[in-house]
Every structure is written in structure tokens, then in C-alpha cells.
Design a protein around this motif. Structure first.
Motif, PDB file in Angstrom:
ATOM      1  N   ASN B 309      79.223 -29.895  95.867  1.00 25.41           N
ATOM      2  CA  ASN B 309      79.488 -28.681  95.102  1.00 25.41           C
ATOM      3  C   ASN B 309      78.250 -28.157  94.395  1.00 25.41           C
ATOM      4  OD1 ASN B 309      79.132 -30.573  93.168  1.00 25.41           O
ATOM      5  ND2 ASN B 309      81.227 -30.510  92.362  1.00 25.41           N
ATOM      6  N   ASN B 310      77.089 -28.630  94.817  1.00 21.40           N
ATOM      7  CA  ASN B 310      75.867 -28.172  94.144  1.00 21.40           C
ATOM      8  C   ASN B 310      75.360 -26.838  94.673  1.00 21.40           C
ATOM      9  OD1 ASN B 310      76.071 -30.849  93.192  1.00 21.40           O
ATOM     10  ND2 ASN B 310      73.891 -30.812  92.707  1.00 21.40           N
ATOM     11  N   ARG B 311      76.016 -26.293  95.659  1.00 18.52           N
ATOM     12  CA  ARG B 311      75.586 -25.002  96.183  1.00 18.52           C
ATOM     13  C   ARG B 311      76.800 -24.160  96.543  1.00 18.52           C
ATOM     14  NH1 ARG B 311      71.441 -25.821  99.636  1.00 18.52           N
ATOM     15  NH2 ARG B 311      71.088 -27.843  98.659  1.00 18.52           N
ATOM     16  N   ALA B 312      76.609 -22.867  96.438  1.00 16.63           N
ATOM     17  CA  ALA B 312      77.675 -21.932  96.815  1.00 16.63           C
ATOM     18  C   ALA B 312      77.021 -20.694  97.418  1.00 16.63           C
ATOM     19  CB  ALA B 312      78.521 -21.553  95.603  1.00 16.63           C
ATOM     20  N   HIS B 313      77.782 -20.008  98.240  1.00 15.87           N
ATOM     21  CA  HIS B 313      77.245 -18.858  98.956  1.00 15.87           C
ATOM     22  C   HIS B 313      78.079 -17.621  98.693  1.00 15.87           C
ATOM     23  CE1 HIS B 313      76.077 -22.432 101.333  1.00 15.87           C
ATOM     24  NE2 HIS B 313      74.927 -21.789 101.439  1.00 15.87           N
ATOM     25  N   VAL B 314      77.452 -16.499  98.897  1.00 16.75           N
ATOM     26  CA  VAL B 314      78.176 -15.229  98.851  1.00 16.75           C
ATOM     27  C   VAL B 314      77.414 -14.230  99.734  1.00 16.75           C
ATOM     28  CG1 VAL B 314      76.947 -14.293  96.841  1.00 16.75           C
ATOM     29  CG2 VAL B 314      79.279 -13.559  97.320  1.00 16.75           C
TER      30      VAL B 314
END
Lengths: 267, 764
Positions: B309-314
Motif C-alpha cells: 500500500n505504499n503506492r497508488a495511481h490515478v
């Protein structure tokens, strides 16, 4: 000057002046041999002045002086050669800047000439009209010019506002003086938001014209040499306006100049 | 258990009335005709027998059509039970070894099993029954999702056999299959779908919320929020929601990175100390039109329970609202004048111009007080503002006087990063302007020779020749197709050209003089594009100064070619999507791993028509591993008659990729690329911090209660209306009467009997 000459030290500064003068003489000679522009030839890419041949007035000397001053004071790479064209000649499209001088009523322009000039001025050309009446502005030339301009564009000449970019396209000018100072204003015709026609009644040509031996051909009244300098600056500004249009109205320039006037540091 | 029986016949005839009447009329007609037929029989008995047989057949057929069935209804009183549902998703495995959420959930479930009227279930993505607590305890908390909606629907369907007295939901509250998304943070009541599912239970839902006695150590990028579209070279605000837990004893800062299509754009240090949930505001400047996928990532800390969960995208779409052009001219000229008019005439262009106005020898004739000259702000432009421009135009601009050398790194970086530059020639540019051997020459699509006998400039009229590549190249396309464009170019001339120029490898020379000297060339540099035109006399086109025959229409056509050329050049330099012959359309949002992933491809020929049957080659390269131009090492599909094709890119692991597609059109390679993000498959692993928010909403809506960590010692409360021990449930049993074999045999017997008697009694 080819780079290799200077790199090998073959030319010292006095010598380079001599070469420039010699080259200039050759160019003048070539101009005499070649003569004015001929329709059908390709124009020079450089800035070359052309005058409308409608009367006996020959402004070649003044235009050459004009070019000389422009080359001396600015970065414009003006062609030392000038050209004469008739307004009905398609060759006017080789010269985006046209100069029209007169001291008496010119003959009525032909319909072809009117159409040519309308097309020329509508697509980016500039016409500078100079009333070169001797003692005062020629009323006959003045009325004839206004009449012919109405044939080209159905609108009267209007006064160029004092704060217009023409008066600061290079030099800061307060008034538009020539050999005479009959009027401090310029008149013009706007086409597509820009002044495509500019008219001075102060004999700009007279202030610029030189004798064959180099001195100025005519005295400037009433301001003398100060007025002549002002006339030269106007000539520079007119050409600069034809080339740069409202460049000096760009936000960056206006902002800097306003700061500069207030004594702040510029960019 | 008391049982009540009730039997009856049901008719399944669902025909419209008109059909029923038609059938009855038809039956009556058959009987009428039969009567007419048997009237000739003298014996009354025989007539009665034949008429009776035919009548029986018709009645039997009518019964079959009515589809009667025997329905036995039994009603019985069922005992109400309590459903205990335990979350065994992967997040329940978190926590210290002796006090995992799962262990605490099992203890809570065990406490509720006591009264014997309890049905046990575990759940992840589906509801899973357990015979007893021992069987439940043997299960492992490893389900790869948490689907509360599936739990509610599953329990509602089970209610048909046994009503629920109450439902006990034991969970950390981390739904990741819709309920959470439909009820975002801040929602005060449940959405309609979830409420509907909840009402089907007809029982209160009590929640036992299992959190951690001590917070697990974790940093999560909960969300990246950005506008769905933005403008090129305009800063876009990006909000990154961070969730920090279990780090109270840790000092220092987190490293937060924001990447655009795999390229790190912003790095920011965020202090660890602070609220558990916080939003970090960043901004970045998109350089290209098209799809941009942003990734916010926190560099993992030691001992984090998960780094999934250390990265997220959009994803976001970037369009160009206005084109910002920097126009630098070495001197005022007709070429600058007409180009300025062209640029100013386009209302979508923001033009910033700087012309060198004074020659080297002006001296005292030009003073600052008398003129409106301003210093050329080279430092401000090249060091601070360069990235704000979409296109830089250098027009007959000499290299030396303005110390361009010192700003070449910035100019190179600008171009490598996706900028565009158009260099227009003249006696002060290229070789004549001192470009040879400088870094500026390295940025051009042509090589500039150091020495030339002609000083780098050749005067006189220049005829123009279009190269095979230039004929259909969008940057030089002046007509509707390559043939018309070539003819147009051949009609035009220029006066003077820069000499001693050689094509650079990888660049394209589009137009030459008859001797093959480059006049117009284009090239790419990193992600940027450059173009050069080796003359300063293009203004003659704009002014209609060079036409074969006289006439306004020819001049107007020539003027239109001037504007068309600069429009085409600008569009190509700025990567106008409408000008690209090969276009690919990648998903604008991250695609979960394991899901189908396809990229649409559209190919046109030089005339803008769909290009059918073209073989595609492609490559998919992890953005992190991308160095230079990716080689297309896979054969793809061919385009269909509409010029379309679809690339299937299934099976990619989670990560950011660059999809590169190539095709050949008219002998010229077309290349397009787009970023593709594959999201982590195990969404469950990305959610770590327990939350009772959803549980509170569920309990509140069903008149239930939320208990923290353990079951209530007195058992679950039951509302008065449900204090009864059970409910009457009905069971229906249908037996079709019309489809039995006996009916068919009877029908055959009637028909055969009638036939036999008719034969015997001499009737037809």
C-alpha cells in the motif's frame, strides 16, 4: 567578412574599414548597373525599400540615407539598394514597405494600381506617404493622396495617437518631425488592426537626403540639426514599426519600461 | 415442529384471452364437424359412441394445453437462529503473533456459540459455512478480498430455510469490494444497494469490531486525487492522502515521490510526526497531451507490515488549451514580421517575443534613455521560464552574442523532456551564425559544418525538391496527399539558404534544393522534437511575392501555403494527436493485474485514410527499465479495413509500463507509445488499518450495536419483535398432471379406438 580573414590576422581594423568602404562602392556601382527592380524577378529576402514612381520626385538619395541610418543604429539588415516601382506593377509585392513622396498632385492612379495597392496593404504591406512640398506641405499632393486613399480603402486618414507604438518602436518620440515641422502628428489608415498607411506632411525625405559629396542636401527648419535627428529617429521608428508591428506593446516590454521609468530594476 | 398441509390444483394457462377464445371456437368447430359427419350413422348408440370418443379427445387436449399441476403446500414453524460471521480476509492476519485480529475474532465467535442456536460462517469474498467452532478455527485468514455485500446477500438467501434472530459480524471493517467505495469517508448513512441487502436479513446486524491493541507499523498511500484533466505546461495540483500508523516512536520524515508516466516529477519529505491521516499537496507540470498516469509512492520504512500500500495511481487526460511560443529573432526582418503576424493571428497562441534590435556598432547613437530597448533576459528565460513554453522559435539568431552556450544544458533538458524547437535560417544562423561545433548544433536535425567557402550562406533563388519522406510527412504536408503536396512545394521558391548542412542520422530531411542540400528537416531529441528551415525568405509566401502567374487568387493560394506550412510544422513539433498517423489508446486508469488489458491502435496513411492490413510491432517495457528508444520486439496484429487493431497485453505483473507500437506507412516508420499501469492484484494486502466506520453504518441501519474487540457478555440483544422462537415457513411441492405418460397413452387410445370403430362401421 569571411571568418578566415580575421582568424589569420590578415585584416586589421583600419583595413577592415577600407574594405567596407570599397565593398560599398562596388555595391553602389552594381546598383547603377542593375537599375531598379524588374517585375518577375524574385525579391531580396533582406529589407529593401521601394518608392512609388508616380511623379518627378526621386527620393533615392533620401532612401539610401534612411537605409544607412537604419543599418548604423539598429540590427535591421537593410539592403543598401532601393527600388522604384510603379503602383500598377506586380513587383510591388516584392517590397512590403513602399514609400510615396510628392510635392504636387500626382496623376490619378489607375484601377490596376488601386487594386494592387489594396491587395498589398491588406496582406501585410506598409505605405509611407511623405508630403515633400518645399516651403510648406503641398495642398495639391495632400488632397490627391487623400482622394486616392479613399479609392483604395473607403475610410479617411486618422491621426495616429501620441501614445501609439509607432512612437516607441525603437526611439521614444513625442512628435513626428521632418525637414519641416508643419504638423507634429502622423496620420494613418488602419488595416487589420495595424497602420498600413502612414502619412507625414513634414517632408521626411528632405531631412534625410544627402548631397553626392556626403553632406545633407537641405536645411531643416525651424529646429536645425536637433530636428533632423528627430526626423531620422522617426524614419527609424517607421521602418521598425513596419517590421515589428506592435512588438513594443508586448507585455514583457511594457512591464519593463514602466519599471524602468519608476527607477526599479528591470529583468 | 408442527406441520400443516394444504393441497390444490394450479393451472398454468397463461395465454391471452384471444388465444383462449380461439382454442374454444376451434374445439367447438371440431365437435360440430364430427356431429355432421356421424349423422349418417343410423344407429343412435354408434353415433353416441363416436361423438363421445371425439369429444373426449378434444377435452383431453384442452386439459393438456391448460397444464394443470397438483400443489402440495406444507407449512412448518422454523426455529430462529443467530448467524455468526467471521472475517477471514488477509488483513485479519495482521497483528502481533499472539494477538492477531483473526485470533481475537475466533475468541469472540467462540463466546457466541454457547447457546447452540448459532450458525457459524467465515467470509472473504464469499460466505463459507462452518459446522462448528473447531472447523472455523482451523481456517486461515488468507482470503484475497473482503466482500461485505456478498455476506449480506448470502445470509439473506439462507433466511429462506431458517430465519435469523440476529447476525453477528466479526471483522476489522476493511471491505474492498464495493460497500466501502459506495460509502466513502464522511457518509452518514448507507447507500441504497447496501440498505436493500441489509433489509433482506430481517434481523439486526451486530458488529464486533476487531482492531489492533497496538497499531501495526505501516505507511499507506490511501489515495491520489487529481483533476480528471489538465492542460499542458500548466501546474496541476495533486493531493496525496497518507495514512501513518505505528510510527509514534519513529522520528524523521517520509520520502514521497510523484511520478508522471513512470518519470519522477516531484520528491517531497513529509514529517512522520503528525496526524495519522493527512493530505500532502503537491503539484506537477504535464508536458504532453494525452493520458498521464500519476503514481504517488512512499519509500518503504523498515518493519512495515506491508509495502503493497505504499503506492497508488490515478489517471488523467492532458489537453492543450493554449500554445505558448517563445519567439527569438536575431534581428527584425520581413521574415520575423510575417511570422509574428501568423502567430498573433492564432488566438490559441500566447506569444512572447524578443528581437535583437541593435547592431554591434550602434554605439552612442542608441542610448537607453532615448530608446525603448530592454535587455535580453537570457537568464530569466533559459533558467527559469523555459519549461513554460511549448515551442521555441529561433529565427536567424546568432549563437555568439547572447551567450547561448551557457544555457545549452537548460535548452537540451527542455527538449529532452518533451519541448519543441523550430530554427529558421538566415545569414546569422547555422554555419553563418557560428553554430558549427557548438552544443546548439547537436540539438538540430542537421549537422552544421565548421567551415564553408561561402561563409555558410548562399544567395539567389532556390528551387525546392521534396524528398520521398517529405512528400507525405505531416510536418511538410501542404496538400491533401503526398502527390499534391509535392506539386505545391515544386511551385515555390526561396531566396538564399544556409549551406554546409548535412542530414543528421535519425532525422528526416523533407525538402532540399535541387542539389540535395537540406532546406527543411525534422528530428527528435529525447521526448522533444526539432525542425529547421534553412532560409529567411519564407515571408515571400506569406506576402504572395513569388507566383508563376499574376493574380490575386494565386497570391492568396501562396499565402495559404505559408500558413499551412507553419501550422503543420507547429502541429508536428507539438505532437498534435490529430497529426499522428499512428495512434494508440491505452486505458486511462490502472488495470488490476489478472484482468484483460487491451490497447487500441489506429493507423492512417499520409492522406488521412484508414490504413488496412499493416503489420504492427510492439513492445511493453517497464517504465523503470526504459533507457533510450524501446525496441519493438513482438509481432502484433494487422490493422483491419478501418485501420484499427487491438493489442492484447494480458498477463502483465503489477507495475508501470510503456507500450510502444510501430507500423510502416508509405515506407516511413510510425511510432507511438502510451503508459500503462497494472495495479496490484491483491487489493486486500493494501488495506491495513482497521476501521469501524462501515460497521457502525451497518449496525445503525439495522438497529444493531457495534462492540469493540469482544462479544457482549450477556449475548447479543434481540429486538422485541423478534423474541419469538421461530417463524412459519411454507414449502410448496408441484406435480405436473398434464405431462404424465398416462395422459399420452389415453390420448392415443381414444384416437385409435375412434379410428377402429369408424373402420368397422364403414365410415371414412
Amino acid at each position: 567578412m569571411p571568418d578566415c580573414w580575421a582568424r589569420w590576422g590578415w585584416v586589421d581594423p583600419p583595413m577592415s574599414v577600407f574594405i567596407k568602404a570599397f565593398t560599398g562602392c562596388l555595391l553602389v556601382l552594381a546598383t547603377l548597373l542593375v537599375g531598379p527592380a524588374v517585375a518577375g524577378e524574385l525579391p531580396s529576402a533582406a529589407v529593401r525599400l521601394a518608392w512609388l514612381k508616380t511623379s518627378t520626385v526621386d527620393p533615392t538619395s533620401a532612401l539610401e540615407s534612411w537605409v544607412q541610418e537604419v543599418r548604423l543604429r539598429t540590427s535591421i539588415q537593410a539592403d543598401p539598394h532601393t527600388a522604384a516601382v510603379r503602383p500598377e506593377d506586380p513587383a510591388i509585392f516584392h517590397f512590403p514597405l513602399l514609400y510615396w513622396a510628392g510635392d504636387r498632385a500626382p496623376p490619378r492612379l489607375s484601377d490596376t494600381a488601386v487594386a494592387n495597392l489594396r491587395q498589398h496593404l491588406s496582406t501585410g504591406g506598409t505605405l509611407i506617404i511623405d508630403n515633400v512640398g518645399r516651403a510648406e506641405a503641398s495642398a495639391a499632393f495632400d488632397s490627391a493622396v487623400r482622394r486616392e486613399l479613399l479609392r483604395i480603402f473607403p475610410q479617411p486618414l486618422q491621426k495616429v495617437p501620441p501614445g501609439h507604438v509607432i512612437f516607441r518602436s525603437f526611439y521614444r518620440l513625442e512628435q513626428a518631425l521632418g525637414r519641416r515641422a508643419d504638423s507634429r502628428d502622423l496620420e494613418g489608415l488602419r488595416v487589420g488592426g495595424q497602420f498600413a498607411v502612414l502619412y507625414t506632411r513634414n517632408d521626411l525625405q528632405g531631412a534625410l537626403a544627402r548631397q553626392s559629396i556626403g553632406g545633407f542636401a537641405m536645411a531643416v527648419v525651424p529646429g536645425g540639426e536637433t530636428q533632423r535627428e528627430s526626423a531620422m529617429r522617426l524614419a527609424v521608428n517607421l521602418l521598425m514599426y513596419a517590421l515589428c508591428l506592435d512588438y513594443k506593446d508586448d507585455h514583457t516590454h511594457v512591464l519593463y519600461l514602466l519599471r524602468h521609468r519608476r527607477g526599479e530594476d528591470g529583468p | 415442529m408442527n406441520e400443516v398441509w394444504h393441497d390444490h390444483i394450479e393451472w398454468a394457462l397463461s395465454w391471452p384471452w384471444s388465444a383462449r377464445v380461439a382454442v374454444l371456437l376451434l374445439s367447438a368447430a371440431v365437435l360440430g364437424l364430427t356431429w355432421l359427419n356421424v349423422r349418417q350413422v343410423a344407429s343412435l348408440r354408434r353415433r353416441a359412441v363416436l361423438l363421445g370418443l371425439r369429444g373426449s379427445t378434444v377435452v383431453l387436449l384442452l386439459l393438456v394445453l391448460a397444464q394443470p399441476s397438483w400443489v402440495s403446500v406444507s407449512q412448518h414453524l422454523a426455529s430462529a437462529r443467530t448467524a455468526v460471521v467471521v472475517d477471514r480476509s488477509a488483513s485479519m492476519a495482521l497483528g502481533k503473533a499472539d494477538a492477531r485480529r483473526w485470533d481475537r475474532a475466533l475468541q469472540a465467535a467462540k463466546a457466541l456459540v454457547g447457546d447452540g442456536s448459532v450458525d457459524l460462517y467465515s467470509f472473504g469474498e464469499t460466505l463459507e459455512p462452518a459446522k462448528n467452532w473447531q472447523e472455523l478455527a482451523k481456517r486461515r485468514p488468507d482470503a484475497e478480498g473482503t466482500n461485505l455485500a456478498a455476506v449480506l446477500r448470502g445470509l439473506a438467501s439462507l433466511r429462506r430455510t431458517a430465519p435469523w434472530k440476529a447476525v453477528a459480524l466479526i471483522s476489522d471493517g476493511l471491505d474492498n469490494a464495493g460497500v466501502r467505495a459506495r460509502n466513502p469517508s464522511g457518509a452518514t448513512s448507507l447507500d441504497a444497494d447496501t440498505l436493500s441487502d441489509l433489509r433482506q436479513l430481517q434481523a439486526p446486524l451486530h458488529a464486533i469490531y476487531v482492531d489492533d491493541p497496538e497499531p501495526v507499523r505501516d505507511v499507506a498511500v490511501a489515495a491520489v486525487r487529481v483533476s480528471s484533466f489538465g492542460y499542458t505546461r500548466t501546474y496541476v495540483p495533486v493531493a496525496v492522502d497518507l495514512e501513518v500508523s505505528g510510527l509514534a516512536d519513529v522520528s524523521g520524515s517520509l520520502t514521497l515521490q510523484l511520478s508522471d508516466n513512470g518519470k519522477t516529477m516531484v520528491t517531497q519529505q513529509v514529517p512522520i510526526a503528525g496526524p495519522a491521516r493527512r493530505t500532502v499537496e503537491l503539484e506537477f507540470q504535464p508536458l504532453h497531451v494525452g493520458t498521464h498516469i500519476l503514481e504517488a509512492a512512499v519509500v518503504p520504512l523498515p518493519d512495515e507490515v506491508t509495502i503493497a500500500n505504499n503506492r497508488a495511481h490515478v489517471g488523467m487526460r492532458v489537453v492543450r488549451d493554449r500554445t505558448r511560443v517563445l519567439h527569438l529573432a536575431g534581428h527584425p526582418s520581413w521574415d520575423t514580421r510575417f511570422l509574428r503576424t501568423h502567430l498573433k493571428g492564432n488566438s490559441s497562441i500566447d506569444l512572447v517575443s524578443f528581437y535583437v534590435m541593435v547592431g554591434q556598432g550602434a554605439g552612442s547613437m542608441v542610448s537607453a534613455e532615448d530608446t525603448t530597448l530592454i535587455p535580453f533576459p537570457a537568464k530569466e528565460i533559459f533558467e527559469e521560464s523555459l519549461s513554460g513554453f511549448d515551442l521555441i522559435v529561433l529565427q536567424d539568431f546568432p549563437f555568439g552574442p547572447f551567450n547561448l552556450e551557457q544555457y545549452l544544458p537548460q535548452l537540451t533538458q527542455y527538449l529532452q523532456g518533451g519541448g519543441a524547437m523550430l530554427v529558421l535560417g538566415g545569414p546569422q544562423s547555422f554555419g553563418a551564425g557560428g553554430y558549427a561545433g557548438t552544443g546548439l548544433a547537436d540539438l538540430l536535425p542537421v549537422e552544421v559544418a565548421r567551415t564553408a567557402n561561402d561563409g555558410g550562406w548562399v544567395g539567389g533563388a532556390q528551387k525546392l525538391t521534396v524528398t520521398p519522406i517529405g512528400a507525405g510527412h505531416p510536418a511538410s504536408l501542404l496538400g491533401r496527399d503526398a502527390q499534391e503536396s509535392t506539386a505545391i512545394w515544386q511551385k515555390h521558391r526561396l531566396v538564399g539558404r544556409n549551406s554546409a548542412l548535412r542530414p543528421r542520422q535519425g532525422s528526416h530531411v523533407l525538402v532540399t534544393d535541387p542539389a540535395g542540400e537540406p532546406i527543411l528537416a525534422v528530428g527528435e531529441l529525447g521526448e522533444g522534437r526539432t525542425a529547421m528551415l534553412a532560409s529567411d525568405s519564407l515571408w515571400m509566401w506569406a506576402f504572395g511575392a513569388d507566383v508563376d502567374t499574376e493574380g490575386d487568387s494565386n497570391r492568396e493560394v501562396q499565402r495559404s501555403h505559408y500558413h499551412r506550412l507553419f501550422e503543420q510544422l507547429s502541429a508536428w513539433l507539438l505532437r498534435d494527436p490529430d497529426l499522428e498517423l499512428l495512434r494508440i489508446d491505452a486505458p486511462g486508469e490502472p488495470v488490476p493485474a489478472g484482468k484483460p488489458l487491451s490497447v487500441g491502435v489506429q493507423l492512417r496513411d499520409g492522406a488521412g485514410q484508414p490504413k488496412a492490413g499493416a503489420a504492427l510491432r510492439y513492445a511493453v517495457v517497464p517504465l523503470a527499465e526504459l533507457k533510450g528508444e524501446a525496441a519493438t520486439d513482438h509481432n502484433g496484429p494487422t490493422t483491419d479495413p478501418r485501420g484499427l487493431a487491438t493489442l492484447r497485453l494480458d498477463g502483465l505483473e503489477a507495475g508501470a509500463y510503456l507500450a510502444v507500437v510501430e507500423a510502416e506507412v508509405d515506407g516511413r516508420r510510425q511510432r507511438a507509445s502510451a503508459a500503462v499501469i497494472v495495479a496490484a492484484e491483491r487489493i486486500e494486502a493494501a488495506q491495513v488499518q482497521p476501521s469501524d466506520r462501515l460497521l457502525q453504518l451497518l449496525a445503525k441501519a439495522s438497529l444493531g450495536t457495534v462492540y469493540a474487540g469482544r462479544a457482549p457478555s450477556g449475548g447479543l440483544p434481540v429486538p422485541p419483535v423478534d423474541r419469538r422462537e421461530g417463524a412459519m415457513l411454507a414449502d410448496k411441492q408441484h406435480t405436473d398432471l398434464w405431462s404424465r405418460p398416462e395422459v399420452l397413452l389415453l390420448l392415443v387410445a381414444l384416437l385409435c379406438g375412434e379410428w377402429f370403430l369408424r373402420r368397422r362401421w364403414g365410415l371414412a
